[in-house]
Every structure is written in structure tokens, then in C-alpha cells.
Design a protein around this motif. Structure first.
Motif, PDB file in Angstrom:
ATOM      1  N   ILE A   1       0.563  -1.100   0.021  1.00 48.78           N
ATOM      2  CA  ILE A   1      -0.072  -0.086   0.056  1.00 48.78           C
ATOM      3  C   ILE A   1       1.142   1.253  -0.101  1.00 48.78           C
ATOM      4  CG2 ILE A   1      -1.846   1.275   1.173  1.00 48.78           C
ATOM      5  CD1 ILE A   1      -2.387  -1.436   2.724  1.00 48.78           C
ATOM      6  N   PHE A   2       0.666   2.159  -0.886  1.00 47.01           N
ATOM      7  CA  PHE A   2       1.424   3.402  -1.065  1.00 47.01           C
ATOM      8  C   PHE A   2       0.465   4.376  -0.683  1.00 47.01           C
ATOM      9  CE2 PHE A   2       3.506   0.478  -3.516  1.00 47.01           C
ATOM     10  CZ  PHE A   2       4.870   0.770  -3.528  1.00 47.01           C
ATOM     11  N   GLY A   3       0.605   5.386   0.401  1.00 50.00           N
ATOM     12  CA  GLY A   3      -0.052   6.476   0.833  1.00 50.00           C
ATOM     13  C   GLY A   3       0.508   7.728   0.856  1.00 50.00           C
ATOM     14  N   GLY A   4      -0.429   8.755   0.517  1.00 48.08           N
ATOM     15  CA  GLY A   4       0.105  10.164   0.628  1.00 48.08           C
ATOM     16  C   GLY A   4       0.911  10.616  -0.269  1.00 48.08           C
ATOM     17  N   ILE A   5       1.295   9.959  -1.414  1.00 49.76           N
ATOM     18  CA  ILE A   5       2.110  10.389  -2.440  1.00 49.76           C
ATOM     19  C   ILE A   5       1.526  11.112  -3.492  1.00 49.76           C
ATOM     20  CG2 ILE A   5       3.562   9.404  -4.263  1.00 49.76           C
ATOM     21  CD1 ILE A   5       3.537   6.846  -2.723  1.00 49.76           C
ATOM     22  N   ASP A   6       2.165  12.407  -3.778  1.00 50.65           N
ATOM     23  CA  ASP A   6       1.748  13.383  -4.778  1.00 50.65           C
ATOM     24  C   ASP A   6       2.303  12.824  -6.174  1.00 50.65           C
ATOM     25  OD1 ASP A   6       0.916  15.490  -6.434  1.00 50.65           O
ATOM     26  OD2 ASP A   6       2.544  16.825  -5.520  1.00 50.65           O
TER      27      ASP A   6
ATOM     28  N   LEU B   1      11.228   3.758  -6.224  1.00 52.75           N
ATOM     29  CA  LEU B   1      10.560   4.364  -7.505  1.00 52.75           C
ATOM     30  C   LEU B   1       9.188   4.597  -7.345  1.00 52.75           C
ATOM     31  CD1 LEU B   1      12.274   2.175 -10.274  1.00 52.75           C
ATOM     32  CD2 LEU B   1      12.569   4.656  -9.938  1.00 52.75           C
ATOM     33  N   MET B   2       8.324   3.747  -6.809  1.00 53.09           N
ATOM     34  CA  MET B   2       6.978   4.136  -6.546  1.00 53.09           C
ATOM     35  C   MET B   2       6.725   5.470  -5.539  1.00 53.09           C
ATOM     36  SD  MET B   2       4.582   2.196  -8.112  1.00 53.09           S
ATOM     37  CE  MET B   2       3.378   2.115  -7.005  1.00 53.09           C
ATOM     38  N   LEU B   3       7.768   5.421  -4.569  1.00 52.00           N
ATOM     39  CA  LEU B   3       7.546   6.504  -3.626  1.00 52.00           C
ATOM     40  C   LEU B   3       8.013   7.775  -4.384  1.00 52.00           C
ATOM     41  CD1 LEU B   3       9.149   5.046  -0.441  1.00 52.00           C
ATOM     42  CD2 LEU B   3       6.654   5.829  -0.904  1.00 52.00           C
ATOM     43  N   GLY B   4       8.866   7.602  -5.253  1.00 49.14           N
ATOM     44  CA  GLY B   4       9.253   8.866  -5.933  1.00 49.14           C
ATOM     45  C   GLY B   4      10.286   9.512  -5.373  1.00 49.14           C
ATOM     46  N   ALA B   5      11.121   8.602  -4.293  1.00 45.93           N
ATOM     47  CA  ALA B   5      12.342   9.068  -3.642  1.00 45.93           C
ATOM     48  C   ALA B   5      13.940   9.276  -4.670  1.00 45.93           C
ATOM     49  CB  ALA B   5      12.726   8.198  -2.672  1.00 45.93           C
ATOM     50  N   ARG B   6      14.062  10.451  -4.372  1.00 44.29           N
ATOM     51  CA  ARG B   6      15.341  10.934  -5.096  1.00 44.29           C
ATOM     52  C   ARG B   6      16.672  11.128  -4.220  1.00 44.29           C
ATOM     53  NH1 ARG B   6      13.952  11.727  -9.927  1.00 44.29           N
ATOM     54  NH2 ARG B   6      15.529  13.273 -10.817  1.00 44.29           N
ATOM     55  N   PRO B   7      17.847  11.222  -4.705  1.00 37.87           N
ATOM     56  CA  PRO B   7      18.740  11.435  -3.978  1.00 37.87           C
ATOM     57  C   PRO B   7      18.642  12.696  -3.115  1.00 37.87           C
ATOM     58  CG  PRO B   7      19.446  11.017  -6.056  1.00 37.87           C
ATOM     59  CD  PRO B   7      18.317  10.912  -6.139  1.00 37.87           C
ATOM     60  N   GLY B   8      19.025  12.576  -1.892  1.00 39.38           N
ATOM     61  CA  GLY B   8      18.710  13.836  -0.829  1.00 39.38           C
ATOM     62  C   GLY B   8      17.560  13.602  -0.097  1.00 39.38           C
ATOM     63  N   ASP B   9      16.563  12.808  -0.765  1.00 33.68           N
ATOM     64  CA  ASP B   9      15.181  12.653   0.301  1.00 33.68           C
ATOM     65  C   ASP B   9      15.564  11.772   1.571  1.00 33.68           C
ATOM     66  OD1 ASP B   9      13.651  13.999  -1.282  1.00 33.68           O
ATOM     67  OD2 ASP B   9      12.866  12.676  -2.609  1.00 33.68           O
ATOM     68  N   GLU B  10      14.926  11.333   2.277  1.00 31.89           N
ATOM     69  CA  GLU B  10      15.045  10.421   3.214  1.00 31.89           C
ATOM     70  C   GLU B  10      14.063   9.460   3.412  1.00 31.89           C
ATOM     71  OE1 GLU B  10      15.425  10.234   8.219  1.00 31.89           O
ATOM     72  OE2 GLU B  10      15.659  12.101   7.425  1.00 31.89           O
TER      73      GLU B  10
END
Length: 169
Positions: free
Chosen positions: A91-96, A134-143
Motif C-alpha cells: 500500500i502506498f499512501g500520501g504520495i503526490d 521508485l513508487m515513492l518517488g524518492a530521489r537522492p537527498g530525500d530520506e
């Protein structure tokens, strides 16, 4: 702007007894867990669960969500069960999702037998962890906070991502 995400892979509802050897493995109150994810991780979060756990978890989600699938290419047969459990929901929540590149909402990979030389029930393979990022959209610099670190495979995927930023869409 640095964003903070969370990934939770707790014992699935009704399955804490599988980890009887671990004194820290207790049944998780998924209503409290999902409320905590919604409250403290507005940039997005992911929660691994079982097929039967999905029905228990969804009523607790207050905001938009999406269910992705990990398709296991080597499902383990269980004695007395007709169906091979060949997939698990995430489940993925709160993702823009506005302005983000398209990502498949499923990943296919084998179940790891050992991670870091340790056989840990529920350990996730590297392909799965990279897909979650990838699904979260996390990029370098994010935690990305791994709330139930288990085998540490998500931390290794974050290290891999940091070393390979050109692979991120």
C-alpha cells in the motif's frame, strides 16, 4: 526540498507468531501504524502486507492511496494450501503523483533465500526495494525511513540509488 518517506514491513496481521524466536516481534496494531504513517510522513509512505492483511489495513487509510503488487517468481508452497502465494500487496499512501514519471505498479522478482548471509522470513529482494523507492518517488537527498529494518535490504537499496543517480527517472 528534501522529503521524508517511510517504508513499513511489519509482521503481517495475524503472523507475529512466525517470528517467535525474536522477542521484539509482536502483533502490530495496523490502525495505529497507518495513522502514524499518515500523520508523520505526508510526503508518502509504503506498507507491505499480505493478501488477507490488505482487507484489514485499507479501512484505516484516510487519504489517497494506491495498491501495488510484488509478484514472486519463485513462490514457496505451504503444506495443505491449494494456492501458491505468488504475490504480496504494498500500500502506498500520501504520495503526490503530479509531475512524476510513470512507474509500473508491480514488480516481479524472486523471494530471497538469504540476505547478507541470513535467512530472514519476509526479507525483500533488492529489485523490490528499488521498486518501492521508485513508487515513492524518492530521489537522492530525500530520506526514506525503514520502520522495521529486518534484513536491511532497503538501506542497501538506498545506498545503491545514491551511487547510481542516473538510473532514477
Amino acid at each position: 526540498m528534501r522529503r521524508v518517506f517511510a517504508y513499513a514491513d511489519p509482521p503481517y496481521p495475524g503472523c507475529a507468531s512466525y517470528y517467535a524466536a525474536d522477542p521484539n516481534a509482536n502483533e502490530v496494531n495496523h490502525e495505529i501504524l497507518i495513522g502514524t504513517l499518515d500523520l508523520h510522513y505526508p510526503d508518502g509512505w509504503a506498507l507491505s502486507t499480505s493478501v488477507s492483511g490488505l482487507a484489514q489495513c485499507l479501512p484505516f487509510i484516510r487519504g489517497p492511496y494506491h495498491v501495488g503488487v510484488w509478484a514472486k517468481t519463485n513462490p514457496k508452497p505451504y503444506a495443505g494450501q491449494r494456492w501458491l502465494r505468488a504475490w504480496e500487496p504494498v500500500i502506498f499512501g500520501g504520495i503526490d503523483t503530479k509531475g512524476r514519471p510513470s512507474v509500473r505498479d508491480w514488480v516481479a522478482s524472486s523471494m530471497p533465500r538469504r540476505v547478507n548471509g541470513v535467512g530472514l522470513l519476509g526479507a525483500k529482494p533488492p529489485e523490490f526495494c528499488r521498486w518501492v523507492l521508485l513508487m515513492l518517488g524518492a530521489r537522492p537527498g530525500d530520506e526514506v525511513r525503514d520502520l522495521f529494518p529486518g534484513s536491511g535490504s532497503l538501506s542497501r537499496a538506498l545506498d545503491y540509488q545514491a551511487a547510481q543517480p542516473e538510473l532514477i527517472p
